[in-house]
Design a protein around this motif. Structure first.
Motif, PDB file in Angstrom:
ATOM      1  N   UNK A 192       7.694  -6.438 -33.980  1.00 43.10           N
ATOM      2  CA  UNK A 192       7.632  -7.415 -35.064  1.00 43.10           C
ATOM      3  C   UNK A 192       9.031  -7.840 -35.497  1.00 43.10           C
ATOM      4  N   UNK A 193       9.964  -6.910 -35.460  1.00 41.99           N
ATOM      5  CA  UNK A 193      11.327  -7.224 -35.879  1.00 41.99           C
ATOM      6  C   UNK A 193      12.087  -7.979 -34.789  1.00 41.99           C
ATOM      7  N   UNK A 194      11.826  -7.649 -33.539  1.00 44.11           N
ATOM      8  CA  UNK A 194      12.579  -8.234 -32.432  1.00 44.11           C
ATOM      9  C   UNK A 194      11.872  -9.412 -31.773  1.00 44.11           C
ATOM     10  N   UNK A 195      10.613  -9.626 -32.087  1.00 46.14           N
ATOM     11  CA  UNK A 195       9.790 -10.600 -31.380  1.00 46.14           C
ATOM     12  C   UNK A 195      10.339 -12.010 -31.305  1.00 46.14           C
ATOM     13  N   UNK A 196      10.772 -12.558 -32.414  1.00 44.97           N
ATOM     14  CA  UNK A 196      11.232 -13.956 -32.374  1.00 44.97           C
ATOM     15  C   UNK A 196      12.531 -14.090 -31.588  1.00 44.97           C
ATOM     16  N   UNK A 197      13.431 -13.117 -31.710  1.00 47.12           N
ATOM     17  CA  UNK A 197      14.668 -13.162 -30.926  1.00 47.12           C
ATOM     18  C   UNK A 197      14.370 -12.982 -29.439  1.00 47.12           C
ATOM     19  N   UNK A 198      13.438 -12.099 -29.125  1.00 44.15           N
ATOM     20  CA  UNK A 198      13.040 -11.894 -27.731  1.00 44.15           C
ATOM     21  C   UNK A 198      12.397 -13.159 -27.170  1.00 44.15           C
ATOM     22  N   UNK A 199      11.584 -13.779 -27.983  1.00 41.26           N
ATOM     23  CA  UNK A 199      10.879 -14.993 -27.561  1.00 41.26           C
ATOM     24  C   UNK A 199      11.878 -16.052 -27.103  1.00 41.26           C
ATOM     25  N   UNK A 200      12.902 -16.250 -27.889  1.00 42.23           N
ATOM     26  CA  UNK A 200      13.934 -17.236 -27.539  1.00 42.23           C
ATOM     27  C   UNK A 200      14.719 -16.801 -26.306  1.00 42.23           C
ATOM     28  N   UNK A 201      15.137 -15.565 -26.300  1.00 40.98           N
ATOM     29  CA  UNK A 201      15.985 -15.059 -25.222  1.00 40.98           C
ATOM     30  C   UNK A 201      15.251 -14.992 -23.878  1.00 40.98           C
ATOM     31  N   UNK A 202      13.979 -14.628 -23.902  1.00 38.51           N
ATOM     32  CA  UNK A 202      13.222 -14.440 -22.667  1.00 38.51           C
ATOM     33  C   UNK A 202      12.378 -15.646 -22.286  1.00 38.51           C
ATOM     34  N   UNK A 203      12.348 -16.663 -23.162  1.00 40.25           N
ATOM     35  CA  UNK A 203      11.556 -17.851 -22.869  1.00 40.25           C
ATOM     36  C   UNK A 203      10.065 -17.595 -22.905  1.00 40.25           C
ATOM     37  N   UNK A 204       9.633 -16.769 -23.826  1.00 44.72           N
ATOM     38  CA  UNK A 204       8.216 -16.438 -23.972  1.00 44.72           C
ATOM     39  C   UNK A 204       7.615 -17.363 -25.017  1.00 44.72           C
ATOM     40  N   UNK A 205       6.500 -18.016 -24.697  1.00 45.61           N
ATOM     41  CA  UNK A 205       5.881 -18.908 -25.681  1.00 45.61           C
ATOM     42  C   UNK A 205       5.055 -18.111 -26.692  1.00 45.61           C
ATOM     43  N   UNK A 206       4.571 -18.791 -27.706  1.00 45.83           N
ATOM     44  CA  UNK A 206       3.857 -18.133 -28.811  1.00 45.83           C
ATOM     45  C   UNK A 206       2.590 -17.438 -28.346  1.00 45.83           C
ATOM     46  N   UNK A 207       1.869 -18.048 -27.416  1.00 49.38           N
ATOM     47  CA  UNK A 207       0.630 -17.435 -26.916  1.00 49.38           C
ATOM     48  C   UNK A 207       0.941 -16.140 -26.171  1.00 49.38           C
TER      49      UNK A 207
END
Length: 168
Positions: free
Chosen positions: A22-37
């Motif tokens: 939960x703490x790292x998710x949004x930063x990981x999402x950007x860095x790894x190119x993971x979409x919201x789904x």
């Protein structure tokens, strides 16, 4: 009191490790190119495994005992948390690696609360079990209150990887 302190500490670690994503998710999402789904699937992987493994975890607990099961479980979920800091090394398959690690973390953590309950019954007389249960239950909220700001600071200062390294 020693047993109660150990239950509190183990549960605190348990919930701190759970909250890392939960703490790292949004930063990981950007860095790894993971979409919201995809991130939603990663978030839910833990819950699927945790739910599915509650009864098998209880059976393993009955077979091997709380000390062994909780000890192995704590080591396993901590190692799985630590490894999540390296998912960026699997760039093309980071989603699958992270999903698998979160799923396995759910498997590893599933015996924790049954172990807490077993230890409470084993170590505390019936008139003290309510207090003992409330102490280890409060650890989950203590972990969130203490570690959420620490993990948020860690992400902002050193990056999402270090949330997994420090809590693992």
């Amino acid at each position: 009191f020693g047993i109660l302190a150990m239950l509190f500490i183990a549960t605190t670690i348990n919930y701190a490790d759970r909250a890392t994503i939960a703490m790292a998710g949004s930063a990981m999402q950007k860095d790894l190119g993971i979409d919201a789904v995809a991130l939603g699937y990663i978030f839910s992987a833990f819950g699927w495994a945790y739910t599915a493994m509650q009864i098998p975890g209880g059976l393993v607990l009955d077979r091997f005992g709380a000390r062994v099961v909780l000890g192995v479980s704590l080591i396993a979920w901590s190692a799985l948390t630590f490894l999540q800091g390296y998912v960026h090394l699997f760039a093309a398959s980071a989603f699958f690696v992270l999903f698998a690690l979160r799923f396995l973390m759910g498997v590893a953590e599933s015996p924790a609360f049954p172990c807490n309950s077993r230890l409470t019954v084993m170590w505390f007389p019936s008139q003290e079990r309510g207090l003992a249960t409330s102490v280890f239950q409060s650890a989950q909220y203590f972990a969130l209150a203490v570690f959420t700001p620490v993990m948020t600071f860690t992400v902002s200062k050193w990056g999402w990887h270090y949330v997994f390294f420090t809590t693992g």
